[in-house]
Scaffold this motif. Structure first.
Motif, PDB file in Angstrom:
ATOM      1  N   THR A   3       0.815  -1.214   0.000  1.00 56.02           N
ATOM      2  CA  THR A   3       0.000   0.000   0.000  1.00 56.02           C
ATOM      3  C   THR A   3       0.842   1.254   0.000  1.00 56.02           C
ATOM      4  OG1 THR A   3      -0.093  -0.086   2.399  1.00 56.02           O
ATOM      5  CG2 THR A   3      -1.896  -1.127   1.206  1.00 56.02           C
ATOM      6  N   GLU A  33     -13.177   3.485  -7.755  1.00 59.69           N
ATOM      7  CA  GLU A  33     -11.838   3.029  -8.122  1.00 59.69           C
ATOM      8  C   GLU A  33     -11.068   2.553  -6.889  1.00 59.69           C
ATOM      9  OE1 GLU A  33     -11.149   5.891 -12.009  1.00 59.69           O
ATOM     10  OE2 GLU A  33     -10.543   6.588 -10.030  1.00 59.69           O
ATOM     11  N   ASP A  36     -12.330  -0.883  -6.166  1.00 56.56           N
ATOM     12  CA  ASP A  36     -11.747  -1.884  -7.064  1.00 56.56           C
ATOM     13  C   ASP A  36     -10.363  -2.310  -6.582  1.00 56.56           C
ATOM     14  OD1 ASP A  36     -13.950  -1.919  -8.702  1.00 56.56           O
ATOM     15  OD2 ASP A  36     -13.161  -0.406 -10.086  1.00 56.56           O
ATOM     16  N   LEU A  37      -9.567  -1.355  -6.086  1.00 54.10           N
ATOM     17  CA  LEU A  37      -8.233  -1.675  -5.588  1.00 54.10           C
ATOM     18  C   LEU A  37      -8.309  -2.616  -4.382  1.00 54.10           C
ATOM     19  CD1 LEU A  37      -6.431   1.790  -5.755  1.00 54.10           C
ATOM     20  CD2 LEU A  37      -6.025  -0.189  -7.213  1.00 54.10           C
ATOM     21  N   LEU A  39     -10.835  -4.641  -3.644  1.00 55.80           N
ATOM     22  CA  LEU A  39     -11.332  -5.930  -4.113  1.00 55.80           C
ATOM     23  C   LEU A  39     -10.217  -6.783  -4.693  1.00 55.80           C
ATOM     24  CD1 LEU A  39     -14.761  -4.961  -5.737  1.00 55.80           C
ATOM     25  CD2 LEU A  39     -14.409  -6.593  -3.886  1.00 55.80           C
ATOM     26  N   LEU A  40      -9.298  -6.154  -5.397  1.00 57.12           N
ATOM     27  CA  LEU A  40      -8.154  -6.884  -5.953  1.00 57.12           C
ATOM     28  C   LEU A  40      -7.298  -7.485  -4.838  1.00 57.12           C
ATOM     29  CD1 LEU A  40      -6.969  -4.556  -8.871  1.00 57.12           C
ATOM     30  CD2 LEU A  40      -8.001  -6.828  -9.070  1.00 57.12           C
ATOM     31  N   GLU A  41      -7.140  -6.735  -3.748  1.00 60.05           N
ATOM     32  CA  GLU A  41      -6.350  -7.243  -2.631  1.00 60.05           C
ATOM     33  C   GLU A  41      -7.043  -8.423  -1.955  1.00 60.05           C
ATOM     34  OE1 GLU A  41      -3.414  -6.456  -2.055  1.00 60.05           O
ATOM     35  OE2 GLU A  41      -3.159  -4.600  -3.192  1.00 60.05           O
ATOM     36  N   GLU A  43      -8.769 -10.600  -3.376  1.00 57.69           N
ATOM     37  CA  GLU A  43      -8.589 -11.780  -4.220  1.00 57.69           C
ATOM     38  C   GLU A  43      -7.305 -12.521  -3.872  1.00 57.69           C
ATOM     39  OE1 GLU A  43     -10.572 -13.078  -6.418  1.00 57.69           O
ATOM     40  OE2 GLU A  43     -12.133 -11.534  -6.328  1.00 57.69           O
ATOM     41  N   ILE A  44      -6.347 -11.821  -3.258  1.00 58.95           N
ATOM     42  CA  ILE A  44      -5.027 -12.387  -2.996  1.00 58.95           C
ATOM     43  C   ILE A  44      -4.909 -12.901  -1.567  1.00 58.95           C
ATOM     44  CG2 ILE A  44      -2.547 -11.899  -2.971  1.00 58.95           C
ATOM     45  CD1 ILE A  44      -3.109  -9.681  -5.029  1.00 58.95           C
ATOM     46  N   ARG A 119     -15.769  -9.596  -0.101  1.00 57.53           N
ATOM     47  CA  ARG A 119     -15.901  -9.580  -1.565  1.00 57.53           C
ATOM     48  C   ARG A 119     -17.365  -9.427  -1.946  1.00 57.53           C
ATOM     49  NH1 ARG A 119     -11.666 -13.490  -1.882  1.00 57.53           N
ATOM     50  NH2 ARG A 119     -13.191 -15.155  -1.771  1.00 57.53           N
ATOM     51  N   ARG A 126     -20.945  -1.699  -4.851  1.00 55.43           N
ATOM     52  CA  ARG A 126     -20.313  -0.954  -5.933  1.00 55.43           C
ATOM     53  C   ARG A 126     -21.346  -0.146  -6.733  1.00 55.43           C
ATOM     54  NH1 ARG A 126     -18.230  -0.718 -10.988  1.00 55.43           N
ATOM     55  NH2 ARG A 126     -16.055  -0.037 -11.127  1.00 55.43           N
TER      56      ARG A 126
END
Length: 229
Positions: A3, A33, A36-37, A39-41, A43-44, A119, A126
């Motif tokens: 981050t 936006e 979205d950032l 949400l990407l994290e 996923e990991i 998630r 959103r």
């Protein structure tokens, strides 16, 4: 979770400048936006509140208040997390109402948010966020004409956060105060007096709703909800 620079969580002394809109705010990146950032994290790996703040760094704590209030507006349950999230909103609201930069204890910052639940929460919210972005704009600027007024508008955030802290299995007990927080916080973020005033009205509705629960009991609300359904 990468981050960048860690945000400073030390509480400075009160300033004449309102901490509502943090210096360094980047207007080019919208809330959707930022979502979205995050949400990407998810996923990991699992994500802590400290890391979420890291993603939002430079956007101000009001944006964090909005983000934490959004899950209460969805039908996805938050077992074991509604109280910590409500407490974070309350702590931020108290500091803002005092005209001071928000500070959060390390124990809350290191709370891990379950990726499966969040998630779903962020996916559902959103669309709501996109709607907010279309509606919010600077209006009735006299409503946010001074730092003192900003402090006053933070009071409903504190009141509604306390309501969110209460573990009541009652329909609308989370949604009404959460919407009040969203309206006030969104209005403060974009200097939209219409949203702020609507948030104050929603706060009064939430107070009336919880007063009715205190007077007539949870059973009366359940009866009304069953009738409405």
């Amino acid at each position: 979770m990468a981050t960048g620079a860690e945000p400073d969580f030390k509480a400075p002394t009160a300033d004449v400048v309102s901490p509502i809109a943090a210096a360094g705010t980047d207007p080019r990146r919208r809330l959707s936006e930022e979502l979205d950032l995050i949400l990407l994290e998810f996923e990991i790996e699992t994500v802590t509140l400290r890391e979420v703040i890291g993603v939002l760094h430079g956007r101000g704590y009001v944006l964090l208040v909005m983000l934490l209030a959004l899950p209460f507006c969805t039908p996805v349950p938050l077992p074991g997390l509604s109280t910590p999230l409500g407490l974070v909103i309350a702590l931020i609201g108290v500091r803002l109402s005092l005209g001071e930069k928000p500070w959060l204890p390390a124990r809350l910052l290191d709370v891990r948010l379950p990726p499966a639940t969040f998630r779903k929460v962020f996916a559902l919210t959103r669309k709501l966020v996109l709607g907010f972005e279309k509606l919010l704009r600077p209006r009735l600027l006299w409503v946010t004409g001074s730092a003192r007024l900003d402090q006053l508008h933070a009071v409903p955030i504190v009141i509604c956060a306390v309501m969110l802290l209460l573990p009541l299995p009652v329909p609308f007990s989370n949604i009404i105060p959460a919407w009040a927080v969203l309206l006030v916080a969104g209005g403060l973020l974009e200097r939209d007096g219409v949203f702020i005033l609507a948030g104050h009205v929603a706060t009064l509705i939430a107070i009336a709703f919880f007063t009715a629960i205190a007077i007539f009991g949870v059973g009366a609300v359940d009866v009304v909800w069953s009738w409405l359904r």
